[in-house]
Design a protein around this motif. Sequence first.
Motif, PDB file in Angstrom:
ATOM      1  N   ASN A   1       1.088  -1.476   0.101  1.00  0.00           N
ATOM      2  CA  ASN A   1       0.341  -0.055  -0.290  1.00  0.00           C
ATOM      3  C   ASN A   1       1.124   1.189   0.113  1.00  0.00           C
ATOM      4  N   VAL A   2       0.959   1.876  -0.998  1.00  0.00           N
ATOM      5  CA  VAL A   2       1.707   3.197  -1.341  1.00  0.00           C
ATOM      6  C   VAL A   2       0.373   4.170  -1.448  1.00  0.00           C
ATOM      7  N   HIS A   3       0.937   5.201   0.160  1.00  0.00           N
ATOM      8  CA  HIS A   3      -0.229   6.433   0.755  1.00  0.00           C
ATOM      9  C   HIS A   3       0.830   7.912   0.413  1.00  0.00           C
ATOM     10  N   THR A   4      -0.113   7.948  -0.138  1.00  0.00           N
ATOM     11  CA  THR A   4       0.548   9.520  -0.185  1.00  0.00           C
ATOM     12  C   THR A   4      -0.489  10.604   0.752  1.00  0.00           C
ATOM     13  N   PHE A   5       0.431  11.362   1.067  1.00  0.00           N
ATOM     14  CA  PHE A   5       0.395  12.352   2.205  1.00  0.00           C
ATOM     15  C   PHE A   5       0.497  13.839   1.701  1.00  0.00           C
ATOM     16  N   GLY A   6      -0.190  14.908   1.913  1.00  0.00           N
ATOM     17  CA  GLY A   6       0.754  16.021   1.763  1.00  0.00           C
ATOM     18  C   GLY A   6       1.455  16.853   3.261  1.00  0.00           C
ATOM     19  N   ARG A   7       2.558  17.388   2.700  1.00  0.00           N
ATOM     20  CA  ARG A   7       3.575  17.986   3.953  1.00  0.00           C
ATOM     21  C   ARG A   7       3.531  19.422   3.803  1.00  0.00           C
TER      22      ARG A   7
ATOM     23  N   GLY B   1      -0.263  16.528   6.593  1.00  0.00           N
ATOM     24  CA  GLY B   1      -0.929  14.985   6.701  1.00  0.00           C
ATOM     25  C   GLY B   1      -2.328  14.678   6.193  1.00  0.00           C
ATOM     26  N   GLN B   2      -2.435  15.294   5.468  1.00  0.00           N
ATOM     27  CA  GLN B   2      -4.280  14.868   4.222  1.00  0.00           C
ATOM     28  C   GLN B   2      -3.691  13.964   3.392  1.00  0.00           C
ATOM     29  N   LEU B   3      -4.328  13.126   3.832  1.00  0.00           N
ATOM     30  CA  LEU B   3      -4.673  11.511   2.508  1.00  0.00           C
ATOM     31  C   LEU B   3      -4.949  11.748   1.697  1.00  0.00           C
ATOM     32  N   PHE B   4      -4.279  12.041   0.070  1.00  0.00           N
ATOM     33  CA  PHE B   4      -4.767  12.095  -0.902  1.00  0.00           C
ATOM     34  C   PHE B   4      -4.936  10.501  -1.307  1.00  0.00           C
ATOM     35  N   ARG B   5      -3.890  10.207  -1.070  1.00  0.00           N
ATOM     36  CA  ARG B   5      -4.148   9.060  -2.187  1.00  0.00           C
ATOM     37  C   ARG B   5      -3.371   7.533  -1.877  1.00  0.00           C
ATOM     38  N   VAL B   6      -4.304   6.792  -1.745  1.00  0.00           N
ATOM     39  CA  VAL B   6      -3.820   4.876  -1.267  1.00  0.00           C
ATOM     40  C   VAL B   6      -3.747   4.330  -2.595  1.00  0.00           C
ATOM     41  N   GLU B   7      -2.712   3.744  -3.271  1.00  0.00           N
ATOM     42  CA  GLU B   7      -2.472   2.767  -4.278  1.00  0.00           C
ATOM     43  C   GLU B   7      -2.201   1.321  -4.034  1.00  0.00           C
TER      44      GLU B   7
END
Length: 195
Positions: free
Chosen positions: A65-71, A78-84
């Motif tokens: 699982n690849v999680h993309t968070f704002g920074r 900390g906002q979760l934008f995408r999970v692949e």
Amino acid sequence: LIEKHISGPNVPEQVYTYSYDGLGEGYEAQDESRWDIGPGWNAKYAPPAPNYKIVTVNEPGGTQNVHTFGRDRDINEGQLFRVETRRNGSVYKIVQNQYLSTAEVANQPFPDWMGSSGDEFADRLPNSNRPLKSVVTTQDNATFNRSLNSFDALVRPLNVSKWSSGTQSDRSRNDSSEYHDDLALWVLGQTKKEI
């Protein structure tokens, strides 16, 4: 966190591994009149927003699982934008999240932000009301959409549209919720009615 091990009696050990990318500084608005930063610091050194950090979790069964968070401080930290989600090197599921922006929050029945950490230099986003406004899930050649259309004063969704593939007018449904709150007893969020 680099590894997590789970084990127990008669349970084979399960190992999760974690890796990180994009952990450099995000955009951070600065008071350029401060002597320790100096004029023009932002323009010279801060990367332009948006910036993201990637957290990859490798599960024991081989799923990744690849999680993309704002920074970006005060913007998307900390906002979760995408999970692949990947299996055997192939992507089989993608979940994409969108949040209400500061401009959109101005037209909502809830406040822009609540409380304070007491640190005037702290990131304001953790105390800001920035709920999800849409979730798009792609899996098995289909797209599943969820749009949160309205909120109440406590940032709870009142109306949610859901549809798969195509457009919202195709195979869609709207769910509406009402909540019961007893402020005297501090009982909040009981579901009163769902339609």
